[in-house]
Design a protein around this motif. Structure first.
Motif, PDB file in Angstrom:
ATOM      1  N   PHE A 186       0.833  -1.201   0.000  1.00 29.77           N
ATOM      2  CA  PHE A 186       0.000   0.000   0.000  1.00 29.77           C
ATOM      3  C   PHE A 186       0.867   1.251   0.000  1.00 29.77           C
ATOM      4  CE2 PHE A 186      -2.370   3.307   2.298  1.00 29.77           C
ATOM      5  CZ  PHE A 186      -3.467   3.423   1.472  1.00 29.77           C
ATOM      6  N   GLY A 187       1.926   1.244   0.790  1.00 33.06           N
ATOM      7  CA  GLY A 187       2.843   2.400   0.804  1.00 33.06           C
ATOM      8  C   GLY A 187       3.511   2.607  -0.544  1.00 33.06           C
ATOM      9  N   ALA A 188       3.891   1.507  -1.183  1.00 30.43           N
ATOM     10  CA  ALA A 188       4.528   1.631  -2.501  1.00 30.43           C
ATOM     11  C   ALA A 188       3.546   2.170  -3.530  1.00 30.43           C
ATOM     12  CB  ALA A 188       5.072   0.271  -2.939  1.00 30.43           C
ATOM     13  N   VAL A 189       2.301   1.708  -3.491  1.00 33.50           N
ATOM     14  CA  VAL A 189       1.291   2.181  -4.440  1.00 33.50           C
ATOM     15  C   VAL A 189       1.000   3.660  -4.210  1.00 33.50           C
ATOM     16  CG1 VAL A 189      -1.150   1.973  -5.068  1.00 33.50           C
ATOM     17  CG2 VAL A 189       0.262  -0.061  -4.876  1.00 33.50           C
ATOM     18  N   CYS A 190       0.869   4.060  -2.944  1.00 37.03           N
ATOM     19  CA  CYS A 190       0.611   5.483  -2.652  1.00 37.03           C
ATOM     20  C   CYS A 190       1.768   6.347  -3.135  1.00 37.03           C
ATOM     21  CB  CYS A 190       0.391   5.680  -1.154  1.00 37.03           C
ATOM     22  SG  CYS A 190      -1.181   5.028  -0.580  1.00 37.03           S
ATOM     23  N   GLY A 191       2.991   5.900  -2.911  1.00 38.36           N
ATOM     24  CA  GLY A 191       4.144   6.662  -3.392  1.00 38.36           C
ATOM     25  C   GLY A 191       4.166   6.747  -4.908  1.00 38.36           C
ATOM     26  N   GLY A 192       3.840   5.631  -5.576  1.00 34.43           N
ATOM     27  CA  GLY A 192       3.808   5.637  -7.036  1.00 34.43           C
ATOM     28  C   GLY A 192       2.723   6.559  -7.568  1.00 34.43           C
ATOM     29  N   LEU A 193       1.544   6.548  -6.939  1.00 31.26           N
ATOM     30  CA  LEU A 193       0.471   7.447  -7.381  1.00 31.26           C
ATOM     31  C   LEU A 193       0.843   8.904  -7.149  1.00 31.26           C
ATOM     32  CD1 LEU A 193      -2.740   5.541  -6.236  1.00 31.26           C
ATOM     33  CD2 LEU A 193      -1.890   5.882  -8.551  1.00 31.26           C
ATOM     34  N   LEU A 194       1.527   9.178  -6.053  1.00 28.64           N
ATOM     35  CA  LEU A 194       1.968  10.547  -5.796  1.00 28.64           C
ATOM     36  C   LEU A 194       2.955  10.996  -6.869  1.00 28.64           C
ATOM     37  CD1 LEU A 194       1.987  12.992  -3.857  1.00 28.64           C
ATOM     38  CD2 LEU A 194       3.952  11.944  -2.763  1.00 28.64           C
ATOM     39  N   LEU A 195       3.879  10.116  -7.218  1.00 26.50           N
ATOM     40  CA  LEU A 195       4.828  10.462  -8.273  1.00 26.50           C
ATOM     41  C   LEU A 195       4.118  10.618  -9.620  1.00 26.50           C
ATOM     42  CD1 LEU A 195       7.886   8.206  -7.415  1.00 26.50           C
ATOM     43  CD2 LEU A 195       7.703  10.672  -7.187  1.00 26.50           C
ATOM     44  N   LEU A 196       3.122   9.768  -9.889  1.00 31.47           N
ATOM     45  CA  LEU A 196       2.392   9.848 -11.146  1.00 31.47           C
ATOM     46  C   LEU A 196       1.619  11.161 -11.242  1.00 31.47           C
ATOM     47  CD1 LEU A 196       1.551   8.423 -13.759  1.00 31.47           C
ATOM     48  CD2 LEU A 196      -0.372   7.456 -12.497  1.00 31.47           C
ATOM     49  N   THR A 197       0.924  11.543 -10.177  1.00 28.56           N
ATOM     50  CA  THR A 197       0.180  12.804 -10.214  1.00 28.56           C
ATOM     51  C   THR A 197       1.122  13.998 -10.323  1.00 28.56           C
ATOM     52  OG1 THR A 197       0.113  12.808  -7.799  1.00 28.56           O
ATOM     53  CG2 THR A 197      -1.803  11.916  -8.938  1.00 28.56           C
ATOM     54  N   THR A 198       2.275  13.920  -9.679  1.00 22.43           N
ATOM     55  CA  THR A 198       3.255  14.995  -9.810  1.00 22.43           C
ATOM     56  C   THR A 198       3.753  15.095 -11.246  1.00 22.43           C
ATOM     57  OG1 THR A 198       3.942  14.599  -7.527  1.00 22.43           O
ATOM     58  CG2 THR A 198       5.434  15.880  -8.898  1.00 22.43           C
ATOM     59  N   PHE A 199       4.001  13.960 -11.873  1.00 21.13           N
ATOM     60  CA  PHE A 199       4.459  13.948 -13.268  1.00 21.13           C
ATOM     61  C   PHE A 199       3.386  14.514 -14.185  1.00 21.13           C
ATOM     62  CE2 PHE A 199       4.661  11.691 -17.361  1.00 21.13           C
ATOM     63  CZ  PHE A 199       5.887  12.160 -17.808  1.00 21.13           C
ATOM     64  N   ILE A 200       2.134  14.116 -13.969  1.00 20.25           N
ATOM     65  CA  ILE A 200       1.041  14.615 -14.817  1.00 20.25           C
ATOM     66  C   ILE A 200       0.881  16.121 -14.643  1.00 20.25           C
ATOM     67  CG2 ILE A 200      -1.468  14.532 -15.132  1.00 20.25           C
ATOM     68  CD1 ILE A 200      -1.293  11.519 -14.592  1.00 20.25           C
ATOM     69  N   THR A 201       0.978  16.614 -13.428  1.00 17.10           N
ATOM     70  CA  THR A 201       0.870  18.054 -13.176  1.00 17.10           C
ATOM     71  C   THR A 201       1.991  18.809 -13.881  1.00 17.10           C
ATOM     72  OG1 THR A 201      -0.117  17.565 -11.032  1.00 17.10           O
ATOM     73  CG2 THR A 201       0.734  19.791 -11.358  1.00 17.10           C
ATOM     74  N   ALA A 202       3.202  18.300 -13.790  1.00 17.57           N
ATOM     75  CA  ALA A 202       4.337  18.960 -14.445  1.00 17.57           C
ATOM     76  C   ALA A 202       4.177  18.924 -15.962  1.00 17.57           C
ATOM     77  CB  ALA A 202       5.641  18.294 -14.030  1.00 17.57           C
ATOM     78  N   LEU A 203       3.704  17.810 -16.501  1.00 14.61           N
ATOM     79  CA  LEU A 203       3.506  17.697 -17.943  1.00 14.61           C
ATOM     80  C   LEU A 203       2.413  18.657 -18.411  1.00 14.61           C
ATOM     81  CD1 LEU A 203       4.435  16.126 -20.432  1.00 14.61           C
ATOM     82  CD2 LEU A 203       2.614  14.482 -19.971  1.00 14.61           C
ATOM     83  N   THR A 204       1.339  18.789 -17.646  1.00 15.78           N
ATOM     84  CA  THR A 204       0.267  19.732 -17.981  1.00 15.78           C
ATOM     85  C   THR A 204       0.788  21.163 -17.992  1.00 15.78           C
ATOM     86  OG1 THR A 204      -1.327  18.225 -16.968  1.00 15.78           O
ATOM     87  CG2 THR A 204      -2.051  20.498 -17.335  1.00 15.78           C
ATOM     88  N   ALA A 205       1.591  21.518 -16.995  1.00 15.06           N
ATOM     89  CA  ALA A 205       2.156  22.864 -16.946  1.00 15.06           C
ATOM     90  C   ALA A 205       3.068  23.112 -18.150  1.00 15.06           C
ATOM     91  CB  ALA A 205       2.930  23.056 -15.643  1.00 15.06           C
ATOM     92  N   LEU A 206       3.850  22.120 -18.546  1.00 14.01           N
ATOM     93  CA  LEU A 206       4.738  22.271 -19.702  1.00 14.01           C
ATOM     94  C   LEU A 206       3.932  22.478 -20.982  1.00 14.01           C
ATOM     95  CD1 LEU A 206       7.601  22.115 -20.944  1.00 14.01           C
ATOM     96  CD2 LEU A 206       7.195  19.668 -21.235  1.00 14.01           C
ATOM     97  N   ILE A 207       2.896  21.672 -21.177  1.00 10.90           N
ATOM     98  CA  ILE A 207       2.070  21.808 -22.384  1.00 10.90           C
ATOM     99  C   ILE A 207       1.384  23.170 -22.402  1.00 10.90           C
ATOM    100  CG2 ILE A 207       0.008  20.893 -23.533  1.00 10.90           C
ATOM    101  CD1 ILE A 207       0.937  18.093 -22.635  1.00 10.90           C
TER     102      ILE A 207
END
Length: 154
Positions: free
Chosen positions: A88-109
């Motif tokens: 569960f901790g690994a999944v939460c960390g992965g989702l946090l990294l995924l949402t951070t990546f998506i946010t950064a990609l949205t800002a770049l676009i």
């Protein structure tokens, strides 16, 4: 820096030497040996030697180490809960990294779209404002032109 050592006159008097007086050792009576019988009597063993003599005595058993206290078994439920918590901790960390990546990609676009709009808008503005300054192309004076049979003649 350091004080001078004190100078004493040499002692010319009589020197007394003290010798220790030896004391007689104390007489200690040893405690009487009391035989202690073991809780259970081991079996008596007799051995016949090759020359015919018989030796009788108690058999000595080798010393056995005390058993180590057994560890209690770990329940499968506890192992599953622990592994589930790690997952569960690994999944939460992965989702946090995924949402951070998506946010950064949205800002770049968004920034790229804004940059393209600014550049394209500036190019259009240059075209509009520069067209009113000079006129290009062919100028036709329609008043002097003669139209015959759907053709212009000058």
């Amino acid at each position: 820096m350091y004080p001078e050592p004190a100078r004493h006159p040499p002692a010319h008097g009589v020197v007394e030497v003290h010798q220790p007086t030896p004391m007689p050792p104390a007489v200690v009576q040893p405690a009487p040996m009391v035989p202690v019988q073991p809780g259970h009597l081991p079996a008596v063993a007799s051995v016949v030697l090759p020359d015919g003599r018989v030796v009788t005595g108690y058999a000595i058993e080798p010393a056995k180490p005390e058993p180590v206290a057994a560890k209690p078994p770990v329940s499968r439920a506890a192992v599953n809960v622990a592994l589930g918590g790690i997952g569960f901790g690994a999944v939460c960390g992965g989702l946090l990294l995924l949402t951070t990546f998506i946010t950064a990609l949205t800002a770049l676009i968004t920034q790229l779209i804004t940059l393209a709009a600014v550049i394209f808008g500036g190019w259009i503005a240059v075209q509009v404002f520069s067209a009113s300054g000079h006129k290009g192309g062919t100028t036709v004076n329609i008043r002097k032109a003669v139209i015959k049979r759907n053709r212009f003649y000058q």
